[in-house]
Scaffold this motif. Structure first.
Motif, PDB file in Angstrom:
ATOM      1  N   ILE A  58      -5.856  -0.218  14.836  1.00 46.81           N
ATOM      2  CA  ILE A  58      -4.913  -0.386  13.724  1.00 46.81           C
ATOM      3  C   ILE A  58      -5.123  -1.731  13.035  1.00 46.81           C
ATOM      4  O   ILE A  58      -5.083  -1.830  11.806  1.00 46.81           O
ATOM      5  N   SER A  95      -6.425   4.350   8.814  1.00 44.60           N
ATOM      6  CA  SER A  95      -5.745   4.361   7.517  1.00 44.60           C
ATOM      7  C   SER A  95      -4.326   3.841   7.606  1.00 44.60           C
ATOM      8  O   SER A  95      -3.626   3.773   6.585  1.00 44.60           O
ATOM      9  N   THR A  96      -3.877   3.478   8.824  1.00 46.84           N
ATOM     10  CA  THR A  96      -2.525   2.961   9.100  1.00 46.84           C
ATOM     11  C   THR A  96      -1.432   3.953   8.715  1.00 46.84           C
ATOM     12  O   THR A  96      -0.295   3.558   8.464  1.00 46.84           O
ATOM     13  N   VAL A  97      -1.773   5.245   8.650  1.00 46.10           N
ATOM     14  CA  VAL A  97      -0.758   6.269   8.372  1.00 46.10           C
ATOM     15  C   VAL A  97       0.056   6.537   9.619  1.00 46.10           C
ATOM     16  O   VAL A  97       1.293   6.488   9.603  1.00 46.10           O
ATOM     17  N   GLY A  98      -0.614   6.830  10.740  1.00 46.65           N
ATOM     18  CA  GLY A  98       0.048   7.003  12.016  1.00 46.65           C
ATOM     19  C   GLY A  98       1.009   8.175  12.068  1.00 46.65           C
ATOM     20  O   GLY A  98       2.221   8.003  12.092  1.00 46.65           O
ATOM     21  N   TYR A  99       0.479   9.399  12.092  1.00 48.73           N
ATOM     22  CA  TYR A  99       1.336  10.577  12.175  1.00 48.73           C
ATOM     23  C   TYR A  99       2.048  10.677  13.532  1.00 48.73           C
ATOM     24  O   TYR A  99       3.133  11.243  13.626  1.00 48.73           O
ATOM     25  N   ASN A 140      -8.660  -2.077   5.055  1.00 52.17           N
ATOM     26  CA  ASN A 140      -8.025  -1.559   3.847  1.00 52.17           C
ATOM     27  C   ASN A 140      -7.613  -2.671   2.889  1.00 52.17           C
ATOM     28  O   ASN A 140      -7.495  -2.445   1.680  1.00 52.17           O
ATOM     29  N   TRP A 159      -9.835  12.618  14.505  1.00 51.91           N
ATOM     30  CA  TRP A 159      -8.616  12.681  13.693  1.00 51.91           C
ATOM     31  C   TRP A 159      -7.688  11.506  14.015  1.00 51.91           C
ATOM     32  O   TRP A 159      -7.159  10.863  13.123  1.00 51.91           O
ATOM     33  N   TRP A 160      -7.529  11.208  15.313  1.00 45.29           N
ATOM     34  CA  TRP A 160      -6.687  10.073  15.693  1.00 45.29           C
ATOM     35  C   TRP A 160      -7.235   8.768  15.125  1.00 45.29           C
ATOM     36  O   TRP A 160      -6.477   7.925  14.618  1.00 45.29           O
ATOM     37  N   VAL A 198      -6.654   8.579  11.303  1.00 44.73           N
ATOM     38  CA  VAL A 198      -5.254   8.337  10.981  1.00 44.73           C
ATOM     39  C   VAL A 198      -4.850   6.908  11.316  1.00 44.73           C
ATOM     40  O   VAL A 198      -4.118   6.255  10.567  1.00 44.73           O
ATOM     41  N   SER A 199      -5.365   6.377  12.426  1.00 43.56           N
ATOM     42  CA  SER A 199      -5.026   5.010  12.827  1.00 43.56           C
ATOM     43  C   SER A 199      -5.675   3.986  11.909  1.00 43.56           C
ATOM     44  O   SER A 199      -5.052   2.979  11.557  1.00 43.56           O
TER      45      SER A 199
END
Length: 407
Positions: free
Chosen positions: A375, A353-357, A382, A346-347, A350-351
């Motif tokens: 990143i 996709s450069t979303v970074g929750y 992307n 999951w990490w 998320v990293s």
């Protein structure tokens, strides 16, 4: 010398030069002694000038003429590949006599033109209906079915057809809004439920009528079922009737379970019913029938499926690689969330996709270095296909719009 007149321009080539290529048209013309066979190779023969006339393109024959003199077939970029190949096939000259660089450029240009023509044909087919009004001639209730077909499939045929097209989009939006409002807590009272049910019933009646009209106006039942848009229409109306069926089945179980728990918690049909209700979200796909933008997006995804699959493959590789790296440097940290590689997926996703929750972060310096690399790789990954997909989408959208306006 052999006198050759190609499209009004005269060329002279030595017999001994042509004889070096006996399988070509001019080589045969130089070697044959039978006048009848020679006349079969050309379009006409001028006796006074002793010229063999060929009604072909003289501009391309310059390259043929140069081939006999030098033994090399040159290809220029400004020439049409299809026309050039057709001409050299007429003269009996194989493409192998050209230089490798010329062959590669010619083949590349031919592939580009073939791909362009293929896309143009598919774009035209995207806007053309599966059937035409002429297919109802001589069939049972042909005039009536043609009238229904024009109302449903051809919104530009009349004002009522435009009204039906607008109403179809309107009811789709109303249905989606109703499904959304039904989940709001304030709308779950008795009055709200009654309004939502009535709205859903009206939308379902309209969608059913529309589907039946399309079924009636179809000339082939098999082709009708295979069409993607008709499958979407069927998915749009099935949840309503399946919901009624399951609710009636739930009524029979209610008496048995009413003293234990509520039906939604006990009955398996209640869970299936929620899933059936969720299927109503697919009604929004019905807008693609009347939206050029959604059609262009769908067409872009179909044409670029290789690039999209390649992007997904790179993302999957990145997720597995960086999750393994972050686990190897963070698994010994007390209280870490990276207890295993699957927990780090999951990490990594998320990293990348450069979303970074920020719900899971590395604590060590090495972990942060791995995160920085992850990143950076995600930004590069992307950024690669976006320009390709956007350029193709804008190009397809403009072409679809132009075809639509021309029709």
């Amino acid at each position: 010398l052999l006198n050759i007149n190609v499209g009004g321009k005269v060329f002279q080539i030595a017999y001994k030069v042509l004889a070096q290529y006996p399988i070509t048209r001019l080589g045969k013309l130089a070697l044959y002694t039978d006048p009848v066979k020679k006349l079969q190779l050309c379009d006409d023969y001028l006796v006074q000038k002793n010229e063999y006339f060929f009604d072909r393109d003289p501009s391309i024959f310059h390259y043929i003429f140069h081939f006999y003199r030098s033994g090399v077939l040159w290809v220029m970029d400004e020439m049409c590949p299809s026309n050039f190949v057709e001409e050299i096939e007429y003269w009996g000259i194989h493409l192998k006599y050209s230089q490798r660089c010329c062959r590669m450029l010619l083949e590349e240009k031919r592939d580009e033109i073939s791909e362009y023509l293929k896309i143009e044909k598919e774009l035209e087919a995207e806007l053309e209906p599966l059937e035409s009004g002429t297919q109802f001639d001589g069939k049972f209730l042909g005039q009536f079915r043609k009238m229904v077909w024009n109302l449903i499939e051809n919104p530009y045929s009349s004002v009522p057809a435009k009204i039906i097209a607008v109403m179809s989009s309107f009811f789709v939006l109303i249905s989606i809004v109703g499904m959304t409002l039904s989940t709001v807590e304030e709308m779950k009272n008795k009055t709200g439920k009654m309004w939502m049910e009535q709205m859903e019933m009206i939308c379902a009646i309209f969608f059913t009528s529309e589907y039946l009209m399309r079924l009636i106006s179809s000339s082939s039942f098999k082709n009708f079922l295979r069409a993607a848009f008709n499958a979407i229409d069927l998915v749009a109306i099935l949840p309503f009737y399946i919901q009624i069926l399951f609710e009636n089945m739930d009524d029979g179980e209610m008496q048995y379970h009413e003293e234990l728990h509520k039906v939604e918690n006990v009955s398996k049909l209640g869970k299936v019913l929620k899933l059936i209700k969720l299927m109503r979200i697919f009604r929004i796909l019905k807008l693609a029938r009347h939206s050029t933008g959604l059609r262009a997006f769908s067409f872009t995804m179909r044409q670029c499926y290789q690039q999209v699959c390649c992007l997904l493959l790179f993302i999957a590789m990145g997720v597995f690689t960086f999750s393994a790296l972050i686990h190897s440097v963070e698994h010994d940290v007390p209280g870490t969330d990276f207890t295993s590689i699957p927990c780090a997926w999951w990490w990594a996703a998320v990293s990348l996709s450069t979303v970074g929750y920020g719900d899971t972060v590395p604590d060590t310096i090495l972990g942060r270095m791995v995160a920085f690399v992850c990143i950076s790789f995600g930004i590069i990954l992307n950024g690669m296909p976006i320009s390709i997909l956007y350029n193709k989408f804008s190009d397809y959208y403009a072409k679809l719009k132009a075809h639509e306006m021309s029709q």
